[in-house]
Design an enzyme around this catalytic site. Structure first.
Site, PDB file in Angstrom:
ATOM      1  N   ARG A   1       5.834  -2.663 -14.952  1.00 39.81           N
ATOM      2  CA  ARG A   1       5.961  -1.207 -14.890  1.00 39.81           C
ATOM      3  C   ARG A   1       7.232  -0.689 -15.561  1.00 39.81           C
ATOM      4  NH1 ARG A   1       3.284  -0.262  -8.833  1.00 39.81           N
ATOM      5  NH2 ARG A   1       1.145  -0.168  -9.618  1.00 39.81           N
TER       6      ARG A   1
ATOM      7  N   ARG B   1      -5.142  -3.105   5.959  1.00 35.73           N
ATOM      8  CA  ARG B   1      -4.799  -3.813   7.197  1.00 35.73           C
ATOM      9  C   ARG B   1      -5.768  -3.462   8.328  1.00 35.73           C
ATOM     10  NH1 ARG B   1      -0.610  -3.325   3.893  1.00 35.73           N
ATOM     11  NH2 ARG B   1       1.184  -4.785   3.975  1.00 35.73           N
TER      12      ARG B   1
ATOM     13  N   GLY C   1      -3.708  -6.458  -5.662  1.00 39.72           N
ATOM     14  CA  GLY C   1      -2.785  -7.505  -5.264  1.00 39.72           C
ATOM     15  C   GLY C   1      -2.599  -7.539  -3.760  1.00 39.72           C
TER      16      GLY C   1
ATOM     17  N   ASP D   1       6.610   1.445  -5.401  1.00 42.78           N
ATOM     18  CA  ASP D   1       5.465   1.909  -6.186  1.00 42.78           C
ATOM     19  C   ASP D   1       5.691   3.281  -6.816  1.00 42.78           C
ATOM     20  OD1 ASP D   1       3.825  -0.321  -5.785  1.00 42.78           O
ATOM     21  OD2 ASP D   1       3.108   0.439  -3.870  1.00 42.78           O
TER      22      ASP D   1
ATOM     23  N   ARG E   1      -1.551 -11.828 -12.496  1.00 41.63           N
ATOM     24  CA  ARG E   1      -0.395 -11.689 -11.611  1.00 41.63           C
ATOM     25  C   ARG E   1      -0.113 -12.975 -10.839  1.00 41.63           C
ATOM     26  NH1 ARG E   1      -2.073  -6.308  -8.573  1.00 41.63           N
ATOM     27  NH2 ARG E   1      -3.688  -5.952 -10.139  1.00 41.63           N
TER      28      ARG E   1
END
Length: 448
Positions: free
Chosen positions: A358, A33, A101, A327, A129
Protein backbone atom coordinates in the site's frame (compact mmCIF):
# COMPACT_ATOMS: atom_id res chain seq x y z
CA UNK A 1 -18.83 -4.94 -8.50
CA UNK A 2 -16.80 -8.10 -8.16
CA UNK A 3 -13.35 -8.58 -6.75
CA UNK A 4 -12.90 -11.71 -8.87
CA UNK A 5 -14.29 -10.77 -12.31
CA UNK A 6 -13.34 -8.52 -15.21
CA UNK A 7 -11.79 -5.14 -14.34
CA UNK A 8 -14.22 -2.32 -13.52
CA UNK A 9 -12.52 1.01 -14.36
CA UNK A 10 -13.94 3.90 -12.35
CA UNK A 11 -13.43 7.65 -12.27
CA UNK A 12 -14.11 10.42 -9.77
CA UNK A 13 -14.36 14.13 -10.56
CA UNK A 14 -14.32 17.42 -8.69
CA UNK A 15 -17.44 17.54 -6.52
CA UNK A 16 -19.01 19.89 -4.01
CA UNK A 17 -21.59 19.85 -1.28
CA UNK A 18 -21.67 16.21 -0.20
CA UNK A 19 -24.77 16.03 2.01
CA UNK A 20 -26.82 13.46 3.88
CA UNK A 21 -26.40 10.34 5.96
CA UNK A 22 -23.91 7.65 4.98
CA UNK A 23 -25.05 4.25 6.24
CA UNK A 24 -21.88 2.20 5.90
CA UNK A 25 -21.81 -1.62 6.18
CA UNK A 26 -21.23 -3.62 9.34
CA UNK A 27 -17.74 -3.95 10.76
CA UNK A 28 -15.75 -6.48 8.74
CA UNK A 29 -13.52 -7.60 11.62
CA UNK A 30 -16.48 -8.28 13.90
CA UNK A 31 -18.45 -9.93 11.08
CA UNK A 32 -15.69 -12.50 10.41
CA UNK A 33 -15.34 -13.27 14.11
CA UNK A 34 -19.10 -13.56 14.65
CA UNK A 35 -19.33 -16.33 12.07
CA UNK A 36 -16.24 -18.20 13.27
CA UNK A 37 -17.04 -18.04 16.99
CA UNK A 38 -20.68 -18.85 16.27
CA UNK A 39 -19.47 -21.95 14.42
CA UNK A 40 -17.32 -22.93 17.43
CA UNK A 41 -20.22 -22.60 19.86
CA UNK A 42 -22.91 -25.10 20.84
CA UNK A 43 -26.34 -23.81 19.82
CA UNK A 44 -27.60 -20.95 17.67
CA UNK A 45 -25.83 -17.60 17.33
CA UNK A 46 -27.93 -14.81 15.78
CA UNK A 47 -26.15 -11.96 13.98
CA UNK A 48 -27.71 -8.73 12.73
CA UNK A 49 -25.87 -6.06 10.76
CA UNK A 50 -23.38 -8.54 9.28
CA UNK A 51 -21.24 -7.10 6.49
CA UNK A 52 -22.36 -8.94 3.36
CA UNK A 53 -19.26 -8.22 1.31
CA UNK A 54 -17.45 -10.99 -0.53
CA UNK A 55 -14.78 -11.41 2.15
CA UNK A 56 -17.31 -12.22 4.87
CA UNK A 57 -19.49 -14.34 2.58
CA UNK A 58 -16.40 -16.45 1.82
CA UNK A 59 -15.93 -16.99 5.58
CA UNK A 60 -19.58 -18.05 5.85
CA UNK A 61 -19.00 -20.61 3.07
CA UNK A 62 -15.91 -21.90 4.89
CA UNK A 63 -17.85 -22.40 8.12
CA UNK A 64 -20.49 -24.38 6.20
CA UNK A 65 -17.77 -26.50 4.61
CA UNK A 66 -16.49 -27.33 8.11
CA UNK A 67 -19.86 -28.51 9.35
CA UNK A 68 -21.64 -25.48 10.82
CA UNK A 69 -25.11 -24.48 9.63
CA UNK A 70 -24.98 -20.87 8.44
CA UNK A 71 -28.13 -19.32 7.01
CA UNK A 72 -29.38 -15.84 6.16
CA UNK A 73 -33.06 -14.98 6.59
CA UNK A 74 -34.90 -12.76 4.13
CA UNK A 75 -34.76 -9.95 6.73
CA UNK A 76 -30.95 -9.98 6.64
CA UNK A 77 -30.51 -11.72 10.00
CA UNK A 78 -27.91 -14.52 10.05
CA UNK A 79 -28.22 -17.74 12.07
CA UNK A 80 -25.21 -19.90 12.89
CA UNK A 81 -25.66 -23.37 14.43
CA UNK A 82 -22.25 -24.25 15.77
CA UNK A 83 -20.36 -27.52 16.12
CA UNK A 84 -18.45 -26.66 19.30
CA UNK A 85 -14.75 -26.14 20.02
CA UNK A 86 -12.77 -28.85 18.23
CA UNK A 87 -15.88 -29.97 16.35
CA UNK A 88 -15.02 -28.89 12.81
CA UNK A 89 -15.56 -31.51 10.11
CA UNK A 90 -12.98 -32.03 7.39
CA UNK A 91 -14.06 -30.04 4.31
CA UNK A 92 -14.59 -31.98 1.13
CA UNK A 93 -13.33 -29.21 -1.13
CA UNK A 94 -10.64 -26.53 -1.20
CA UNK A 95 -11.61 -23.50 0.91
CA UNK A 96 -11.56 -20.38 -1.27
CA UNK A 97 -11.14 -17.25 0.88
CA UNK A 98 -11.22 -14.86 -2.07
CA UNK A 99 -9.42 -11.64 -1.19
CA UNK A 100 -9.58 -11.93 2.59
CA UNK A 101 -6.36 -12.15 4.57
CA UNK A 102 -8.36 -11.83 7.77
CA UNK A 103 -10.69 -14.66 6.81
CA UNK A 104 -8.02 -17.17 5.82
CA UNK A 105 -5.71 -16.47 8.75
CA UNK A 106 -8.47 -16.66 11.35
CA UNK A 107 -9.94 -19.83 9.85
CA UNK A 108 -6.48 -21.44 9.77
CA UNK A 109 -6.14 -20.65 13.47
CA UNK A 110 -9.60 -21.97 14.32
CA UNK A 111 -8.98 -25.35 12.61
CA UNK A 112 -5.27 -25.78 13.42
CA UNK A 113 -5.96 -27.65 16.68
CA UNK A 114 -8.76 -29.83 15.26
CA UNK A 115 -7.87 -33.29 13.87
CA UNK A 116 -8.72 -32.36 10.28
CA UNK A 117 -6.92 -31.34 7.11
CA UNK A 118 -7.98 -28.37 4.98
CA UNK A 119 -6.57 -26.72 1.86
CA UNK A 120 -6.92 -22.95 1.37
CA UNK A 121 -6.66 -20.76 -1.70
CA UNK A 122 -7.74 -17.27 -2.77
CA UNK A 123 -7.58 -14.75 -5.55
CA UNK A 124 -4.32 -13.54 -7.12
CA UNK A 125 -3.81 -10.93 -4.41
CA UNK A 126 -4.39 -13.28 -1.48
CA UNK A 127 -2.25 -16.02 -3.01
CA UNK A 128 0.63 -13.56 -3.13
CA UNK A 129 0.51 -12.67 0.56
CA UNK A 130 2.72 -14.28 3.24
CA UNK A 131 1.13 -16.85 5.53
CA UNK A 132 4.21 -17.87 7.53
CA UNK A 133 3.44 -15.19 10.10
CA UNK A 134 0.42 -17.36 11.03
CA UNK A 135 1.61 -20.87 10.19
CA UNK A 136 4.83 -20.49 12.24
CA UNK A 137 3.00 -20.01 15.57
CA UNK A 138 0.37 -22.60 14.59
CA UNK A 139 3.20 -25.12 14.20
CA UNK A 140 3.96 -24.66 17.90
CA UNK A 141 0.54 -26.17 18.67
CA UNK A 142 1.44 -29.18 16.51
CA UNK A 143 -0.20 -28.16 13.22
CA UNK A 144 1.63 -28.64 9.91
CA UNK A 145 1.46 -26.41 6.82
CA UNK A 146 2.45 -27.19 3.24
CA UNK A 147 2.22 -24.38 0.73
CA UNK A 148 3.94 -22.63 -2.13
CA UNK A 149 7.42 -21.18 -1.89
CA UNK A 150 7.58 -18.30 0.57
CA UNK A 151 4.73 -19.72 2.64
CA UNK A 152 2.02 -18.69 0.20
CA UNK A 153 -1.35 -20.06 -0.82
CA UNK A 154 -2.60 -22.49 -1.99
CA UNK A 155 -1.73 -24.16 1.31
CA UNK A 156 -2.79 -27.26 3.19
CA UNK A 157 -3.04 -27.20 6.99
CA UNK A 158 -2.93 -30.50 8.87
CA UNK A 159 -4.49 -29.87 12.25
CA UNK A 160 -2.80 -31.04 15.45
CA UNK A 161 -4.30 -34.29 16.78
CA UNK A 162 -2.83 -33.74 20.23
CA UNK A 163 -2.41 -29.96 20.48
CA UNK A 164 -0.33 -28.37 23.22
CA UNK A 165 -0.80 -24.88 24.68
CA UNK A 166 1.53 -22.15 23.48
CA UNK A 167 3.18 -19.03 24.84
CA UNK A 168 3.83 -16.73 21.88
CA UNK A 169 5.15 -13.20 21.51
CA UNK A 170 3.77 -11.62 18.33
CA UNK A 171 6.82 -10.31 16.39
CA UNK A 172 4.92 -7.57 14.52
CA UNK A 173 1.72 -5.73 15.50
CA UNK A 174 -0.96 -7.88 13.86
CA UNK A 175 -4.46 -8.57 15.12
CA UNK A 176 -4.72 -11.36 12.55
CA UNK A 177 -1.73 -13.24 13.99
CA UNK A 178 -2.83 -12.67 17.58
CA UNK A 179 -6.35 -13.83 16.75
CA UNK A 180 -5.19 -16.94 14.89
CA UNK A 181 -3.13 -18.01 17.91
CA UNK A 182 -6.01 -17.37 20.33
CA UNK A 183 -8.48 -19.29 18.15
CA UNK A 184 -6.04 -22.19 17.94
CA UNK A 185 -5.67 -22.05 21.72
CA UNK A 186 -9.37 -22.72 22.16
CA UNK A 187 -8.89 -26.44 21.50
CA UNK A 188 -5.55 -26.80 23.30
CA UNK A 189 -5.48 -27.93 26.94
CA UNK A 190 -4.25 -25.55 29.62
CA UNK A 191 -3.47 -21.91 29.02
CA UNK A 192 -2.36 -20.30 25.78
CA UNK A 193 -0.62 -16.96 26.24
CA UNK A 194 -0.14 -14.27 23.58
CA UNK A 195 2.12 -11.29 24.21
CA UNK A 196 1.98 -8.18 22.04
CA UNK A 197 4.33 -5.23 22.52
CA UNK A 198 1.95 -2.88 20.73
CA UNK A 199 -1.80 -3.06 21.21
CA UNK A 200 -3.80 -4.15 18.15
CA UNK A 201 -7.57 -4.31 17.66
CA UNK A 202 -9.05 -6.36 20.47
CA UNK A 203 -12.30 -7.62 18.93
CA UNK A 204 -11.23 -11.25 19.33
CA UNK A 205 -10.59 -10.89 23.07
CA UNK A 206 -13.87 -9.04 23.62
CA UNK A 207 -15.87 -11.57 21.62
CA UNK A 208 -14.22 -14.61 23.20
CA UNK A 209 -15.19 -13.25 26.60
CA UNK A 210 -18.73 -12.61 25.33
CA UNK A 211 -19.01 -16.22 24.14
CA UNK A 212 -17.97 -17.44 27.58
CA UNK A 213 -14.26 -18.18 27.21
CA UNK A 214 -11.98 -17.59 30.20
CA UNK A 215 -9.65 -14.88 28.92
CA UNK A 216 -7.75 -12.07 30.61
CA UNK A 217 -5.48 -9.23 29.51
CA UNK A 218 -2.75 -7.75 31.68
CA UNK A 219 -0.45 -4.86 30.81
CA UNK A 220 3.10 -5.69 31.96
CA UNK A 221 6.67 -4.70 31.15
CA UNK A 222 6.53 -7.27 28.31
CA UNK A 223 3.48 -5.58 26.80
CA UNK A 224 -0.12 -6.80 26.70
CA UNK A 225 -0.24 -10.37 28.02
CA UNK A 226 -3.42 -12.20 26.94
CA UNK A 227 -4.15 -15.51 28.67
CA UNK A 228 -6.79 -17.92 27.34
CA UNK A 229 -7.90 -21.10 29.10
CA UNK A 230 -8.43 -23.79 26.49
CA UNK A 231 -11.25 -26.23 25.79
CA UNK A 232 -14.20 -24.12 26.96
CA UNK A 233 -17.77 -24.73 25.89
CA UNK A 234 -18.60 -21.53 24.04
CA UNK A 235 -22.13 -20.28 24.49
CA UNK A 236 -24.07 -18.92 21.49
CA UNK A 237 -24.71 -15.19 21.38
CA UNK A 238 -26.98 -12.57 19.85
CA UNK A 239 -24.69 -10.10 18.12
CA UNK A 240 -25.45 -6.66 16.70
CA UNK A 241 -22.51 -5.76 14.47
CA UNK A 242 -21.56 -2.06 14.72
CA UNK A 243 -20.85 -0.14 11.51
CA UNK A 244 -17.31 -0.45 10.21
CA UNK A 245 -14.94 2.44 11.10
CA UNK A 246 -12.67 1.44 8.21
CA UNK A 247 -15.57 1.87 5.78
CA UNK A 248 -16.71 5.08 7.52
CA UNK A 249 -13.28 6.50 6.77
CA UNK A 250 -14.17 7.01 3.10
CA UNK A 251 -17.30 9.19 3.36
CA UNK A 252 -15.75 11.00 6.34
CA UNK A 253 -12.55 11.83 4.46
CA UNK A 254 -14.47 12.71 1.30
CA UNK A 255 -16.58 15.23 3.25
CA UNK A 256 -13.52 16.81 4.87
CA UNK A 257 -11.85 17.59 1.53
CA UNK A 258 -14.92 18.36 -0.62
CA UNK A 259 -16.09 21.96 -0.53
CA UNK A 260 -19.45 22.63 1.11
CA UNK A 261 -19.88 19.15 2.58
CA UNK A 262 -21.75 18.11 5.74
CA UNK A 263 -22.14 14.33 6.15
CA UNK A 264 -23.42 12.27 9.09
CA UNK A 265 -22.16 8.69 9.40
CA UNK A 266 -24.32 6.90 12.01
CA UNK A 267 -23.54 4.02 14.37
CA UNK A 268 -19.77 3.79 13.92
CA UNK A 269 -17.74 1.53 16.18
CA UNK A 270 -15.14 3.58 18.08
CA UNK A 271 -13.20 0.79 19.73
CA UNK A 272 -9.98 2.56 20.82
CA UNK A 273 -7.92 -0.06 18.97
CA UNK A 274 -9.64 1.00 15.71
CA UNK A 275 -10.27 4.76 15.97
CA UNK A 276 -6.78 6.12 15.33
CA UNK A 277 -7.73 7.73 12.02
CA UNK A 278 -10.45 9.88 13.57
CA UNK A 279 -8.08 11.04 16.33
CA UNK A 280 -5.48 11.91 13.68
CA UNK A 281 -7.95 13.85 11.53
CA UNK A 282 -9.05 15.92 14.51
CA UNK A 283 -5.41 16.69 15.34
CA UNK A 284 -5.02 17.93 11.76
CA UNK A 285 -7.86 20.39 12.37
CA UNK A 286 -10.71 18.44 10.76
CA UNK A 287 -14.26 19.50 11.58
CA UNK A 288 -15.15 15.99 12.78
CA UNK A 289 -17.42 15.54 15.78
CA UNK A 290 -18.84 12.57 17.70
CA UNK A 291 -22.57 12.69 18.39
CA UNK A 292 -24.79 10.37 20.46
CA UNK A 293 -21.87 8.50 22.04
CA UNK A 294 -22.97 5.18 23.56
CA UNK A 295 -22.05 1.52 24.04
CA UNK A 296 -23.54 -1.40 22.08
CA UNK A 297 -22.58 -5.03 22.58
CA UNK A 298 -19.53 -4.09 24.62
CA UNK A 299 -18.20 -1.75 21.93
CA UNK A 300 -18.21 2.08 22.05
CA UNK A 301 -20.30 3.59 19.25
CA UNK A 302 -21.11 7.13 18.03
CA UNK A 303 -22.50 9.04 15.05
CA UNK A 304 -19.76 10.90 13.17
CA UNK A 305 -20.38 14.30 11.60
CA UNK A 306 -17.80 15.46 9.05
CA UNK A 307 -17.78 18.90 7.44
CA UNK A 308 -15.54 20.47 4.80
CA UNK A 309 -12.30 21.48 6.50
CA UNK A 310 -10.17 23.74 4.25
CA UNK A 311 -7.66 24.69 6.95
CA UNK A 312 -6.24 21.30 7.91
CA UNK A 313 -2.51 21.07 8.69
CA UNK A 314 -0.12 18.19 8.12
CA UNK A 315 1.14 16.44 11.26
CA UNK A 316 3.50 13.66 12.31
CA UNK A 317 1.28 10.68 13.13
CA UNK A 318 2.61 8.96 16.30
CA UNK A 319 4.09 5.58 15.27
CA UNK A 320 2.43 3.89 18.25
CA UNK A 321 -0.94 4.79 16.73
CA UNK A 322 -0.28 2.75 13.57
CA UNK A 323 -1.93 -0.45 14.77
CA UNK A 324 -5.21 1.38 15.46
CA UNK A 325 -5.44 2.80 11.92
CA UNK A 326 -3.28 0.57 9.74
CA UNK A 327 -5.98 0.15 7.07
CA UNK A 328 -6.71 3.88 6.96
CA UNK A 329 -3.31 5.29 5.95
CA UNK A 330 -4.15 5.19 2.23
CA UNK A 331 -7.25 7.39 2.61
CA UNK A 332 -5.45 9.54 5.19
CA UNK A 333 -2.96 10.37 2.44
CA UNK A 334 -5.84 11.63 0.26
CA UNK A 335 -6.70 14.03 3.08
CA UNK A 336 -3.06 14.93 3.75
CA UNK A 337 -2.51 16.21 0.21
CA UNK A 338 -5.43 18.60 0.73
CA UNK A 339 -3.88 19.96 3.94
CA UNK A 340 -0.95 22.36 4.21
CA UNK A 341 2.48 21.15 5.31
CA UNK A 342 3.84 17.63 5.56
CA UNK A 343 2.09 14.60 6.94
CA UNK A 344 4.61 12.07 8.25
CA UNK A 345 3.61 8.42 8.74
CA UNK A 346 6.10 6.09 10.45
CA UNK A 347 6.02 2.56 11.82
CA UNK A 348 3.81 1.40 8.96
CA UNK A 349 5.79 -1.48 7.39
CA UNK A 350 2.70 -3.68 7.80
CA UNK A 351 1.24 -1.72 4.86
CA UNK A 352 3.70 -3.44 2.55
CA UNK A 353 2.14 -6.89 3.10
CA UNK A 354 -1.56 -6.04 2.89
CA UNK A 355 -3.75 -6.75 -0.17
CA UNK A 356 -1.03 -4.84 -2.01
CA UNK A 357 2.13 -2.95 -1.06
CA UNK A 358 0.00 0.00 0.00
CA UNK A 359 2.90 2.39 0.50
CA UNK A 360 4.15 1.81 -3.04
CA UNK A 361 0.64 1.80 -4.54
CA UNK A 362 -0.35 5.11 -2.96
CA UNK A 363 3.02 6.78 -3.51
CA UNK A 364 3.01 5.85 -7.20
CA UNK A 365 -0.56 7.03 -7.77
CA UNK A 366 -0.13 10.25 -5.78
CA UNK A 367 3.00 11.16 -7.74
CA UNK A 368 1.07 10.58 -10.97
CA UNK A 369 -1.51 13.06 -9.65
CA UNK A 370 1.16 15.71 -9.09
CA UNK A 371 1.89 15.13 -5.39
CA UNK A 372 5.34 14.99 -3.79
CA UNK A 373 5.83 11.79 -1.77
CA UNK A 374 8.87 10.38 0.03
CA UNK A 375 8.94 6.77 1.20
CA UNK A 376 11.05 4.22 3.05
CA UNK A 377 10.59 0.64 4.20
CA UNK A 378 8.32 1.55 7.11
CA UNK A 379 7.51 5.24 6.57
CA UNK A 380 6.21 7.73 4.04
CA UNK A 381 5.74 11.47 3.88
CA UNK A 382 3.11 13.34 1.87
CA UNK A 383 3.54 17.02 1.00
CA UNK A 384 0.27 18.88 1.35
CA UNK A 385 -0.91 21.12 -1.48
CA UNK A 386 -3.75 22.86 0.34
CA UNK A 387 -7.48 22.49 -0.15
CA UNK A 388 -8.24 21.78 -3.81
CA UNK A 389 -4.58 22.01 -4.79
CA UNK A 390 -4.08 18.52 -6.22
CA UNK A 391 -3.78 18.47 -10.05
CA UNK A 392 -5.12 14.89 -10.45
CA UNK A 393 -5.68 13.74 -14.01
CA UNK A 394 -3.99 10.34 -13.63
CA UNK A 395 -5.00 6.72 -13.96
CA UNK A 396 -3.99 4.88 -10.79
CA UNK A 397 -3.53 1.13 -10.35
CA UNK A 398 -5.61 -0.49 -7.61
CA UNK A 399 -3.48 -3.68 -7.49
CA UNK A 400 -6.63 -5.71 -6.64
CA UNK A 401 -6.82 -3.72 -3.39
CA UNK A 402 -10.22 -2.33 -2.35
CA UNK A 403 -8.78 0.36 -0.06
CA UNK A 404 -6.39 1.66 -2.72
CA UNK A 405 -9.23 1.92 -5.23
CA UNK A 406 -11.52 3.77 -2.80
CA UNK A 407 -8.75 6.10 -1.61
CA UNK A 408 -8.00 7.32 -5.13
CA UNK A 409 -11.70 7.77 -5.85
CA UNK A 410 -11.96 9.95 -2.73
CA UNK A 411 -8.91 11.93 -3.88
CA UNK A 412 -10.53 12.65 -7.25
CA UNK A 413 -13.50 14.36 -5.58
CA UNK A 414 -11.22 17.26 -4.61
CA UNK A 415 -8.72 17.22 -7.49
CA UNK A 416 -8.66 19.71 -10.38
CA UNK A 417 -8.86 16.96 -13.01
CA UNK A 418 -10.58 13.56 -12.70
CA UNK A 419 -8.78 10.62 -11.10
CA UNK A 420 -9.27 7.17 -12.61
CA UNK A 421 -8.67 3.75 -11.05
CA UNK A 422 -7.97 0.86 -13.38
CA UNK A 423 -10.18 -1.55 -11.44
CA UNK A 424 -12.80 -0.71 -8.83
CA UNK A 425 -14.06 -4.30 -8.76
CA UNK A 426 -12.28 -5.29 -5.52
CA UNK A 427 -14.31 -2.68 -3.61
CA UNK A 428 -17.07 -5.29 -3.39
CA UNK A 429 -14.95 -7.40 -1.05
CA UNK A 430 -15.45 -4.98 1.86
CA UNK A 431 -17.83 -2.17 0.84
CA UNK A 432 -20.32 -3.43 -1.77
CA UNK A 433 -22.52 -0.29 -1.48
CA UNK A 434 -19.64 2.20 -1.78
CA UNK A 435 -20.55 3.45 -5.25
CA UNK A 436 -24.25 3.94 -4.49
CA UNK A 437 -23.58 5.46 -1.07
CA UNK A 438 -21.07 8.01 -2.35
CA UNK A 439 -23.10 9.05 -5.39
CA UNK A 440 -26.14 9.34 -3.13
CA UNK A 441 -24.25 11.95 -1.11
CA UNK A 442 -23.50 13.86 -4.31
CA UNK A 443 -20.05 12.51 -5.20
CA UNK A 444 -19.21 12.42 -8.89
CA UNK A 445 -18.09 8.81 -9.24
CA UNK A 446 -18.84 6.73 -12.30
CA UNK A 447 -17.82 3.63 -14.14
CA UNK A 448 -16.04 4.18 -17.44
Amino acid sequence: MSGHGAPVPMQSSLSSGLKGEAHVPGDKSISHRSLILGALSIGETVVTGLLEGEDVLDTAKAMRAMGAEVERNADGVWHVHGVGVGGFAEPGQVIDCGNSGTGVRLIMGAMATAPITATFTGDASLNGRPMARVTDPLALFGARAVGREGGRLPMTIVGAREPVPVRYEVPVPSAQVKSAVLLAGLNAPGQTVVIEREATRDHTERMLAGFGAEISTEVTDEGRVITLTGQPELMPQTIVVPRDPSSAAFPVCAALITEGSDVLVPNIGLNPTRAGLFTTLREMGADLTYENEREEGGEPVADLRARFSPDMKGIEVPPERAASMIDEYPVLSAVAVNATGRTVMRGVKELRVKESDRIDAMATGLRACGVTVEEGEDWWIVEGMGAGGVPGGATCASHLDHRIAMSFLVLGLASKDPVTVDDGGPIATSFPVFEALMTGLGAKIRRI
